[in-house]
Design a protein around this motif. Structure first.
Motif, mmCIF file in Angstrom:
data_model
loop_
_atom_site.group_PDB
_atom_site.id
_atom_site.type_symbol
_atom_site.label_atom_id
_atom_site.label_comp_id
_atom_site.label_asym_id
_atom_site.label_seq_id
_atom_site.Cartn_x
_atom_site.Cartn_y
_atom_site.Cartn_z
ATOM 1 N N GLU A 197 92.978 103.732 -40.666
ATOM 2 C CA GLU A 197 92.962 102.305 -40.363
ATOM 3 C C GLU A 197 91.611 101.757 -40.773
ATOM 4 O O GLU A 197 90.569 102.382 -40.505
ATOM 5 C CB GLU A 197 93.213 102.057 -38.872
ATOM 6 C CG GLU A 197 94.652 102.232 -38.502
ATOM 7 C CD GLU A 197 95.025 101.411 -37.285
ATOM 8 O OE1 GLU A 197 94.655 100.213 -37.229
ATOM 9 O OE2 GLU A 197 95.662 101.981 -36.402
ATOM 10 N N LEU A 198 91.627 100.587 -41.391
ATOM 11 C CA LEU A 198 90.396 99.974 -41.855
ATOM 12 C C LEU A 198 90.103 98.705 -41.070
ATOM 13 O O LEU A 198 91.023 97.995 -40.674
ATOM 14 C CB LEU A 198 90.518 99.635 -43.342
ATOM 15 C CG LEU A 198 90.605 100.885 -44.207
ATOM 16 C CD1 LEU A 198 91.829 100.838 -45.054
ATOM 17 C CD2 LEU A 198 89.366 101.028 -45.039
ATOM 18 N N TYR A 199 88.837 98.454 -40.864
ATOM 19 C CA TYR A 199 88.375 97.288 -40.123
ATOM 20 C C TYR A 199 87.175 96.696 -40.837
ATOM 21 O O TYR A 199 86.465 97.389 -41.558
ATOM 22 C CB TYR A 199 87.940 97.681 -38.699
ATOM 23 C CG TYR A 199 89.017 98.324 -37.875
ATOM 24 C CD1 TYR A 199 89.836 97.543 -37.058
ATOM 25 C CD2 TYR A 199 89.220 99.690 -37.903
ATOM 26 C CE1 TYR A 199 90.831 98.128 -36.293
ATOM 27 C CE2 TYR A 199 90.223 100.284 -37.150
ATOM 28 C CZ TYR A 199 91.021 99.510 -36.347
ATOM 29 O OH TYR A 199 92.005 100.077 -35.607
ATOM 30 N N VAL A 200 86.933 95.415 -40.605
ATOM 31 C CA VAL A 200 85.700 94.763 -41.071
ATOM 32 C C VAL A 200 84.963 94.278 -39.832
ATOM 33 O O VAL A 200 85.564 93.685 -38.934
ATOM 34 C CB VAL A 200 86.001 93.581 -42.013
ATOM 35 C CG1 VAL A 200 84.711 92.905 -42.443
ATOM 36 C CG2 VAL A 200 86.807 94.042 -43.215
ATOM 37 N N GLU A 201 83.671 94.553 -39.769
ATOM 38 C CA GLU A 201 82.883 94.112 -38.617
ATOM 39 C C GLU A 201 81.539 93.576 -39.084
ATOM 40 O O GLU A 201 81.068 93.884 -40.166
ATOM 41 C CB GLU A 201 82.696 95.247 -37.615
ATOM 42 C CG GLU A 201 81.832 96.388 -38.085
ATOM 43 C CD GLU A 201 81.659 97.449 -37.025
ATOM 44 O OE1 GLU A 201 80.501 97.753 -36.712
ATOM 45 O OE2 GLU A 201 82.672 97.973 -36.517
ATOM 46 N N ASP A 202 80.944 92.747 -38.211
ATOM 47 C CA ASP A 202 79.635 92.146 -38.467
ATOM 48 C C ASP A 202 78.553 93.177 -38.254
ATOM 49 O O ASP A 202 78.568 93.937 -37.315
ATOM 50 C CB ASP A 202 79.446 90.961 -37.524
ATOM 51 C CG ASP A 202 78.239 90.113 -37.871
ATOM 52 O OD1 ASP A 202 77.679 90.272 -38.967
ATOM 53 O OD2 ASP A 202 77.861 89.290 -37.032
ATOM 54 N N LEU B 179 85.880 83.897 -39.342
ATOM 55 C CA LEU B 179 85.770 84.955 -40.338
ATOM 56 C C LEU B 179 86.329 86.270 -39.794
ATOM 57 O O LEU B 179 87.074 86.966 -40.485
ATOM 58 C CB LEU B 179 84.312 85.119 -40.771
ATOM 59 C CG LEU B 179 84.051 86.083 -41.906
ATOM 60 C CD1 LEU B 179 84.782 85.657 -43.177
ATOM 61 C CD2 LEU B 179 82.551 86.191 -42.169
ATOM 62 N N GLN B 180 86.008 86.586 -38.544
ATOM 63 C CA GLN B 180 86.527 87.812 -37.941
ATOM 64 C C GLN B 180 88.051 87.742 -37.831
ATOM 65 O O GLN B 180 88.741 88.723 -38.119
ATOM 66 C CB GLN B 180 85.920 88.062 -36.559
ATOM 67 C CG GLN B 180 86.330 89.390 -35.942
ATOM 68 C CD GLN B 180 85.794 90.578 -36.713
ATOM 69 O OE1 GLN B 180 84.598 90.814 -36.713
ATOM 70 N NE2 GLN B 180 86.673 91.327 -37.365
ATOM 71 N N ASP B 181 88.585 86.587 -37.452
ATOM 72 C CA ASP B 181 90.037 86.415 -37.387
ATOM 73 C C ASP B 181 90.676 86.628 -38.762
ATOM 74 O O ASP B 181 91.734 87.260 -38.877
ATOM 75 C CB ASP B 181 90.408 85.027 -36.862
ATOM 76 C CG ASP B 181 90.128 84.852 -35.381
ATOM 77 O OD1 ASP B 181 89.903 85.869 -34.682
ATOM 78 O OD2 ASP B 181 90.127 83.696 -34.921
ATOM 79 N N TYR B 182 90.039 86.087 -39.801
ATOM 80 C CA TYR B 182 90.542 86.256 -41.163
ATOM 81 C C TYR B 182 90.565 87.735 -41.537
ATOM 82 O O TYR B 182 91.580 88.253 -42.008
ATOM 83 C CB TYR B 182 89.670 85.466 -42.148
ATOM 84 C CG TYR B 182 89.962 85.785 -43.587
ATOM 85 C CD1 TYR B 182 91.043 85.180 -44.234
ATOM 86 C CD2 TYR B 182 89.181 86.676 -44.303
ATOM 87 C CE1 TYR B 182 91.326 85.472 -45.559
ATOM 88 C CE2 TYR B 182 89.459 86.968 -45.622
ATOM 89 C CZ TYR B 182 90.533 86.370 -46.249
ATOM 90 O OH TYR B 182 90.812 86.665 -47.554
#
Length: 91
Positions: free
Chosen positions: A86-91, A61-64
């Motif tokens: 810059e945007l990121y998604v994190e747990d 999921l993190q790779d995606y």
């Protein structure tokens, strides 16, 4: 604040596997957040989601999310008050 919301919602709408209801929080990182930014500083916005809510391996999921954010960041010239975002998604 509206500009941040607009950027985040555009990003979320392009993700495909993420919706606004999945967002647990937003974290604003970087030297601009601490007050030490300059004209060359970027803005990092981290979208926090619960990876446990997805029925997929968290590493995959993190790779995606990383791949999707790279494509998004490369295809969108987003700035807020002249600073690149810059945007990121994190747990």
């Amino acid at each position: 604040m509206q500009k941040f919301t607009d950027v985040i919602m555009e990003f979320v709408n392009k993700m495909g596997y993420l919706s606004s209801k999945d967002i647990e929080g937003i974290i604003f990182y970087g030297s601009n957040q601490t007050g030490f930014g300059n004209q060359f500083s970027d803005i990092d916005l981290h979208i926090v989601v619960k990876f446990d809510d997805y029925d997929i391996n968290s590493d995959l999921l993190q790779d995606y999310f990383n791949a999707k954010k790279t494509v998004f960041n490369n295809n969108h010239d987003i700035t807020i008050y002249g600073h690149p975002v810059e945007l990121y998604v994190e747990d």
